[in-house]
Design an enzyme around this catalytic site. Structure first.
Site, PDB file in Angstrom:
ATOM      1  N   GLY A  46      47.079   8.910  11.923  1.00  0.00           N
ATOM      2  CA  GLY A  46      46.531  10.053  12.645  1.00  0.00           C
ATOM      3  C   GLY A  46      47.557  11.014  13.198  1.00  0.00           C
ATOM      4  O   GLY A  46      47.194  12.045  13.761  1.00  0.00           O
ATOM      5  N   GLU A  98      49.806   2.878  10.939  1.00  0.00           N
ATOM      6  CA  GLU A  98      49.630   3.211   9.518  1.00  0.00           C
ATOM      7  C   GLU A  98      49.675   4.718   9.309  1.00  0.00           C
ATOM      8  O   GLU A  98      48.664   5.339   8.984  1.00  0.00           O
ATOM      9  CB  GLU A  98      48.264   2.722   9.027  1.00  0.00           C
ATOM     10  CG  GLU A  98      47.964   1.276   9.299  1.00  0.00           C
ATOM     11  CD  GLU A  98      46.481   0.941   9.152  1.00  0.00           C
ATOM     12  OE1 GLU A  98      46.170  -0.255   9.082  1.00  0.00           O
ATOM     13  OE2 GLU A  98      45.641   1.871   9.102  1.00  0.00           O
ATOM     14  N   PRO A  99      50.822   5.363   9.500  1.00  0.00           N
ATOM     15  CA  PRO A  99      50.876   6.804   9.270  1.00  0.00           C
ATOM     16  C   PRO A  99      50.772   7.145   7.789  1.00  0.00           C
ATOM     17  O   PRO A  99      51.264   6.390   6.930  1.00  0.00           O
ATOM     18  CB  PRO A  99      52.270   7.178   9.810  1.00  0.00           C
ATOM     19  CG  PRO A  99      53.075   5.926   9.648  1.00  0.00           C
ATOM     20  CD  PRO A  99      52.123   4.788   9.866  1.00  0.00           C
ATOM     21  N   GLY A 100      50.121   8.241   7.503  1.00  0.00           N
ATOM     22  CA  GLY A 100      50.068   8.776   6.147  1.00  0.00           C
ATOM     23  C   GLY A 100      50.612  10.193   6.168  1.00  0.00           C
ATOM     24  O   GLY A 100      51.741  10.469   5.779  1.00  0.00           O
ATOM     25  N   ARG A 101      49.791  11.097   6.718  1.00  0.00           N
ATOM     26  CA  ARG A 101      50.132  12.525   6.743  1.00  0.00           C
ATOM     27  C   ARG A 101      51.526  12.795   7.327  1.00  0.00           C
ATOM     28  O   ARG A 101      52.295  13.575   6.775  1.00  0.00           O
ATOM     29  CB  ARG A 101      49.092  13.251   7.603  1.00  0.00           C
ATOM     30  CG  ARG A 101      49.267  14.758   7.669  1.00  0.00           C
ATOM     31  CD  ARG A 101      48.313  15.382   8.694  1.00  0.00           C
ATOM     32  NE  ARG A 101      46.977  14.846   8.603  1.00  0.00           N
ATOM     33  CZ  ARG A 101      46.050  15.289   7.760  1.00  0.00           C
ATOM     34  NH1 ARG A 101      46.305  16.309   6.991  1.00  0.00           N
ATOM     35  NH2 ARG A 101      44.856  14.719   7.718  1.00  0.00           N
ATOM     36  N   ARG A 111      42.151  21.061   0.228  1.00  0.00           N
ATOM     37  CA  ARG A 111      42.056  21.021   1.699  1.00  0.00           C
ATOM     38  C   ARG A 111      41.511  22.306   2.326  1.00  0.00           C
ATOM     39  O   ARG A 111      40.669  22.236   3.217  1.00  0.00           O
ATOM     40  CB  ARG A 111      43.399  20.628   2.326  1.00  0.00           C
ATOM     41  CG  ARG A 111      43.843  19.199   1.957  1.00  0.00           C
ATOM     42  CD  ARG A 111      45.051  18.731   2.764  1.00  0.00           C
ATOM     43  NE  ARG A 111      44.681  18.438   4.130  1.00  0.00           N
ATOM     44  CZ  ARG A 111      44.921  19.219   5.162  1.00  0.00           C
ATOM     45  NH1 ARG A 111      45.576  20.353   5.005  1.00  0.00           N
ATOM     46  NH2 ARG A 111      44.511  18.886   6.357  1.00  0.00           N
ATOM     47  N   CYS A 162      35.082  29.579 -10.581  1.00  0.00           N
ATOM     48  CA  CYS A 162      33.936  30.432 -10.273  1.00  0.00           C
ATOM     49  C   CYS A 162      33.170  29.910  -9.056  1.00  0.00           C
ATOM     50  O   CYS A 162      32.018  29.517  -9.166  1.00  0.00           O
ATOM     51  CB  CYS A 162      33.014  30.528 -11.470  1.00  0.00           C
ATOM     52  SG  CYS A 162      33.808  31.368 -12.825  1.00  0.00           S
ATOM     53  N   TYR A 164      47.546  14.328   1.027  1.00  0.00           N
ATOM     54  CA  TYR A 164      46.190  14.740   0.658  1.00  0.00           C
ATOM     55  C   TYR A 164      46.196  16.008  -0.200  1.00  0.00           C
ATOM     56  O   TYR A 164      45.319  16.851  -0.106  1.00  0.00           O
ATOM     57  CB  TYR A 164      45.311  14.901   1.921  1.00  0.00           C
ATOM     58  CG  TYR A 164      45.387  13.673   2.807  1.00  0.00           C
ATOM     59  CD1 TYR A 164      44.848  12.459   2.366  1.00  0.00           C
ATOM     60  CD2 TYR A 164      46.041  13.695   4.037  1.00  0.00           C
ATOM     61  CE1 TYR A 164      44.953  11.311   3.142  1.00  0.00           C
ATOM     62  CE2 TYR A 164      46.148  12.548   4.819  1.00  0.00           C
ATOM     63  CZ  TYR A 164      45.602  11.367   4.362  1.00  0.00           C
ATOM     64  OH  TYR A 164      45.708  10.224   5.122  1.00  0.00           O
TER      65      TYR A 164
HETATM   66  C1  PLP Z   1      43.685   7.566   6.147  1.00  0.00           C
HETATM   67  C2  PLP Z   1      44.047   6.366   6.909  1.00  0.00           C
HETATM   68  C3  PLP Z   1      45.270   6.285   7.585  1.00  0.00           C
HETATM   69  C4  PLP Z   1      46.275   7.410   7.613  1.00  0.00           C
HETATM   70  O1  PLP Z   1      45.826   8.523   8.284  1.00  0.00           O
HETATM   71  P1  PLP Z   1      46.808   9.760   8.543  1.00  0.00           P
HETATM   72  O2  PLP Z   1      46.010  10.707   9.333  1.00  0.00           O
HETATM   73  O3  PLP Z   1      47.175  10.306   7.217  1.00  0.00           O
HETATM   74  O4  PLP Z   1      47.997   9.260   9.285  1.00  0.00           O
HETATM   75  C5  PLP Z   1      45.574   5.117   8.242  1.00  0.00           C
HETATM   76  N1  PLP Z   1      44.716   4.054   8.246  1.00  0.00           N
HETATM   77  C6  PLP Z   1      43.531   4.104   7.611  1.00  0.00           C
HETATM   78  C7  PLP Z   1      42.652   2.923   7.629  1.00  0.00           C
HETATM   79  C8  PLP Z   1      43.154   5.248   6.923  1.00  0.00           C
HETATM   80  O5  PLP Z   1      41.974   5.288   6.282  1.00  0.00           O
END
Ligand code: PLP
Length: 414
Positions: free
Chosen positions: A234, A269-272, A308, A338, A367
Site C-alpha cells: 500500500g 508486502e510492497p508492490g507499487r 490505469r 475506438c 500495474y
Molecule cells: C496488491 C497487493 C499488495 C501490494 O500492494 P501495493 O499497493 O502495490 O503495495 C500486497 N499484498 C496483497 C495481498 C496484495 O493483493
C-alpha cells in the site's frame, strides 16, 4: 553513492532522453522501459527503513521474470496472490520456501496447485480470507502453515477500487477473526494474521492508514501467540510532478509505533513502491489535430498498453522526449482504440507535440505491463530492462501471430 541515499523518487524528467530515443528506435513503440538499478534502490531504501520487518515483494505489480529475479536477488521474498503467480515465481528461480500465497476467492485449481507445492515445501504459508477456504484446504489434506486475512473495515489509498480494507470481498470480518483463529489452531499450524488495507498511501494518508493498521495490530494483540503479523503493501508514490514522495522513514516509524505491543515478526508486502518509478512507457505520435477545444495528439499506445488512467482515473505524467523545450500547449493525448476511455490526459499543457515525436509516460513500472491486454487486437508492448549501460529485452513485443495463436492451436477441424 550508497543505495539507501538514493532520491526518494525518480521523476520522468530524470530519465536520459537520448537513451529513451535510442531504445524506441531500436525496439519500436509502444515500449516499456524498466530500470532495474532503480528497482534495487527502491528495495534498499524500503528495506533499510523497515529493518525490523520481513519484506516480501507483491508480485502482481509486475510479474515479469526479470523483475522477480532482481527483487529476489536483492533479498525480497515473494508474495503471490494467485497460483499463476506462484508458477511464474518458481519459473523465475525463486525457491519455494521463499514464497507466500494469499488466496482470494481461490479457484479449485489454484488451491490444488498451492497444496501440491506445500506437500514438497512445508515452509509455504497460505493466507485465507474466508472460513470456506479453510474447509477447502483441509479437504485437500492441508494442515500446514496458515494465516488469516483480516478485514479491518477501514480502507485507505488513492482510489476506491484499491481501498481493499473496507471491501467485504477481502478478508474475514473483523469481529469474527478470534473465533476463526481458534478454529484454525485446531486444524492447521496457525502462524499469523494478514491485512492489506489499501494502495497508493502517501504522507497525507498516513493518519488514515495508521487507524486501519492500529485496528489490525489491536486484534493481533488480542489473538496472541503469532509468528507474524503481515500488514500488506500500500505504500504510494507521487504520480504528479509537484507531489512530494512518501516519507518512508515516517511510514516505518508509524508501523513501528502501531505494532509496538505485538509480539510477532512484522511482515510487509510492497508492490507499487518498489516498481512504479522504475518504469516508463514510450509511445510515438502518429496524428496531430488542432480542434477548437484542444490539440489532439494521437499516439500508438492505448489503454491496452496502460489501463490505469481509464480504470482508476490515474494521473500519469507525460513528457515530450523529442520536443521537450517547445512551448507547452493544452493537449489531449490518446491511443488508437475506438472508445473515449482511450485517453491518457485531456487538456494538459505539454510541449507542443508533432507527428513522430517520442513521448514518455511516467511511473508505469507497477500495474503497467501486467494490466496490458489485447482489446482491439492490439499486440502487447515489449519490455526492455536497463541496468547500468546494459540493455536487454525481457519481454518481446507481441505480433499478430500472438493474437491468434490460441485459436490456431485448437486441434483439428470440427
Ligand atoms: C496488491 C497487493 C499488495 C501490494 O500492494 P501495493 O499497493 O502495490 O503495495 C500486497 N499484498 C496483497 C495481498 C496484495 O493483493
Amino acid at each position: 553513492m550508497s543505495l539507501v541515499d538514493s532520491a526518494a523518487i525518480k521523476r520522468l524528467a530524470d530519465w536520459d532522453g537520448d537513451r529513451l530515443e535510442r531504445l524506441a528506435a531500436a525496439h519500436d513503440t509502444p515500449l516499456y522501459v524498466t530500470d532495474h538499478d532503480r528497482i534495487r534502490e527502491n528495495f534498499a531504501r524500503f528495506d533499510a527503513a523497515f529493518d525490523f520487518a520481513h519484506v516480501m515483494y507483491a508480485a502482481k505489480a509486475n510479474t515479469g521474470r526479470a523483475v522477480i529475479q532482481t527483487l529476489y536477488d536483492a533479498g525480497a521474498d515473494i508474495e503471490c496472490a494467485a497460483a499463476g503467480e506462484l508458477d511464474r515465481a518458481l519459473k523465475a528461480g525463486v525457491a519455494p520456501e521463499d514464497l507466500q500465497y494469499t488466496a482470494v476467492n481461490p479457484p479449485d485449481r489454484d488451491l490444488d496447485y498451492a497444496v501440491d507445492l506445500w506437500a514438497d515445501t512445508p515452509e509455504l504459508t497460505i493466507t485465507a480470507g474466508a472460513e470456506m477456504t479453510l474447509d477447502r484446504l483441509e479437504s485437500r489434506g492441508f494442515d500446514g502453515r496458515l494465516a488469516i486475512r483480516v478485514n479491518p473495515g477501514i480502507g485507505t489509498g488513492h482510489h476506491e477500487k484499491v481501498a481493499t480494507g473496507k471491501d467485504a470481498k477481502f478478508g474475514v470480518a473483523y469481529d469474527e477473526v478470534p473465533e476463526l483463529v481458534a478454529d484454525a489452531r485446531e486444524r492447521f499450524e496457525f502462524v499469523g494474521l494478514h491485512a492489506h488495507v489499501g494502495s497508493g498511501v502517501l504522507s497525507g494518508d498516513l493518519d488514515d492508514h495508521r487507524r486501519a493498521l492500529q485496528k489490525v495490530a489491536d486484534l493481533a494483540e488480542r489473538v496472541g501467540s503469532l509468528e507474524f503479523l503481515d500488514l500488506g503493501g500500500g505504500f504510494g508514490v507521487p504520480y504528479r510532478p509537484e507531489e512530494p514522495p512518501l516519507d518512508i522513514e515516517a511510514a516505518a516509524e508509524m508501523v513501528r509505533e502501531v505494532t509496538d505491543g505485538v509480539d510477532a515478526t512484522i511482515a510487509l508486502e510492497p508492490g507499487r513502491y518498489l516498481l512504479a518509478d522504475a518504469g516508463a512507457l514510450l509511445t510515438r505520435v502518429n496524428t496531430v489535430k488542432e480542434t477548437p477545444e484542444t490539440r489532439v495528439v494521437g499516439v500508438d499506445a492505448g489503454l491496452t498498453a496502460l489501463i490505469r488512467p481509464a480504470m482508476f482515473d490515474s494521473y500519469h505524467h507525460i513528457r515530450n522526449v523529442t520536443g521537450g523545450d517547445r512551448e507547452p500547449v493544452e493537449s489531449s493525448v490518446g491511443g488508437p482504440l475506438c472508445t473515449s476511455a482511450d485517453v491518457f490526459c485531456t487538456d494538459r499543457p505539454i510541449p507542443r507535440a508533432e507527428a513522430n515525436d517520442l513521448l514518455a509516460i511516467g511511473n508505469v513500472g507497477a500495474y503497467g505491463i501486467n494490466l496490458a491486454n489485447q482489446f482491439h487486437s492490439q499486440p502487447k508492448p515489449g519490455e526492455v530492462a536497463i541496468e547500468g549501460d546494459d540493455e536487454r529485452v525481457t519481454r518481446r513485443r507481441e505480433t499478430f501471430e500472438d493474437l491468434t495463436r490460441l485459436e490456431d492451436e485448437v486441434p483439428g477441424d470440427q
